[in-house]
Design an enzyme around this catalytic site. Structure first.
Site, PDB file in Angstrom:
ATOM      1  N   CYS A 104       0.854  -1.184   0.000  1.00 39.56           N
ATOM      2  CA  CYS A 104       0.000   0.000   0.000  1.00 39.56           C
ATOM      3  C   CYS A 104       0.887   1.229   0.000  1.00 39.56           C
ATOM      4  O   CYS A 104       1.791   1.363   0.835  1.00 39.56           O
ATOM      5  CB  CYS A 104      -0.910  -0.007   1.227  1.00 39.56           C
ATOM      6  SG  CYS A 104      -1.869   1.512   1.463  1.00 39.56           S
ATOM      7  N   CYS A 164       0.332   3.228   3.644  1.00 40.88           N
ATOM      8  CA  CYS A 164       0.844   2.768   4.942  1.00 40.88           C
ATOM      9  C   CYS A 164       1.946   1.728   4.833  1.00 40.88           C
ATOM     10  O   CYS A 164       2.563   1.375   5.839  1.00 40.88           O
ATOM     11  CB  CYS A 164      -0.300   2.212   5.796  1.00 40.88           C
ATOM     12  SG  CYS A 164      -1.011   0.673   5.172  1.00 40.88           S
ATOM     13  N   CYS A 194      -7.210  -0.958   1.254  1.00 43.14           N
ATOM     14  CA  CYS A 194      -6.279  -1.486   2.250  1.00 43.14           C
ATOM     15  C   CYS A 194      -7.010  -1.612   3.577  1.00 43.14           C
ATOM     16  O   CYS A 194      -7.529  -0.632   4.107  1.00 43.14           O
ATOM     17  CB  CYS A 194      -5.076  -0.551   2.379  1.00 43.14           C
ATOM     18  SG  CYS A 194      -3.927  -1.015   3.705  1.00 43.14           S
ATOM     19  N   CYS A 238      -5.239   0.714   6.568  1.00 39.74           N
ATOM     20  CA  CYS A 238      -5.372   2.173   6.653  1.00 39.74           C
ATOM     21  C   CYS A 238      -6.607   2.710   5.941  1.00 39.74           C
ATOM     22  O   CYS A 238      -6.951   3.873   6.103  1.00 39.74           O
ATOM     23  CB  CYS A 238      -4.129   2.857   6.088  1.00 39.74           C
ATOM     24  SG  CYS A 238      -3.971   2.741   4.282  1.00 39.74           S
ATOM     25  N   CYS A 242      -8.226  -4.972 -10.132  1.00 40.85           N
ATOM     26  CA  CYS A 242      -7.798  -3.863 -10.984  1.00 40.85           C
ATOM     27  C   CYS A 242      -7.408  -2.694 -10.079  1.00 40.85           C
ATOM     28  O   CYS A 242      -8.268  -2.031  -9.493  1.00 40.85           O
ATOM     29  CB  CYS A 242      -8.946  -3.480 -11.922  1.00 40.85           C
ATOM     30  SG  CYS A 242      -8.499  -2.332 -13.229  1.00 40.85           S
TER      31      CYS A 242
END
Length: 214
Positions: free
Chosen positions: A71, A74, A119, A122, A146
């Site tokens: 991510c 984070c 995510c 976060c 995607c």
């Protein structure tokens, strides 16, 4: 119930952005390859649920055999490089996440009831996952995650196993068909209801026939 069961969670959202807790702090302790940061685009895509321009990410055409994609907000590991494939859509695509269950799912009403992914750590918006006959997926799951490239960073040094145990995701087109059928059936029933009530009343009404005058 059908919409929530097919999105992997119990959330319905009008927009894809779910990143109210994202702090823009990337994992600086790990040497990773990050997308060139455009703060305005990052804010619009990762925090507010927008979508980057297709083929604008350098990660779209890169297919490493090792490493993971984290991510960009984070630093949480999300997708193994081994599940990345060429979907020819213009966005980085994966058919499975890493085994630690890092992906959150919501049903995105504003995007034709497609399944939004973010995510789980976060809340940063990542993109959408597509399944079914029209999903264009790959691998053992048959899914296509995607993902916006600006929401990812590539870490070539970490290896994590993938998982095929992912939530069932039906094609958004199938859900739309069910919704359309339901709406049409409802209005057809409402249109016939007055006539049905009238028939019932006529059937049970005791009609008094006057006797002829003598």
């Amino acid at each position: 119930v059908m919409m929530t069961a097919t999105s992997g969670g119990w959330n319905l959202v009008l927009g894809a952005g779910t990143a109210s807790t994202c702090t823009h702090i990337q994992n600086r302790s790990v040497e990773v390859h990050r997308e060139p940061r455009n703060d305005a685009v990052f804010e619009a895509v990762c925090l507010k649920g927008s979508t980057e321009t297709p083929r604008s990410s350098s990660l779209d055409d890169d297919y490493p055999s090792k490493g993971v994609y984290r991510c960009a907000c984070c630093g949480e590991p999300l997708f193994p490089a081994s599940s990345k494939f060429d979907s020819r859509t213009g966005w980085p695509s994966f058919w499975a996440p890493v085994q630690s269950d890092p992906i959150g799912y919501t049903k995105d009403i504003g995007s034709m009831l497609s399944t939004e992914v973010h995510c789980k750590k976060c809340g940063a918006h990542l993109g959408h996952v597509f399944g079914g006959f029209t999903g264009g997926g790959s691998g053992d799951t048959g899914y296509r995650y995607c993902i916006n490239g600006i929401c990812l960073s590539y870490d070539p040094f970490l290896e994590l196993p993938l998982t095929t145990d992912v939530p069932w995701t039906i094609a958004s087109e199938a859900i739309l068909i069910f919704v359309i059928i339901g709406v049409v059936s409802f209005f057809c029933f409402c249109g016939r209801l007055p006539k049905f009530v009238q028939i019932l009343r006529g059937h049970y009404r005791h009609e008094v026939i006057p006797e002829p005058c003598s």
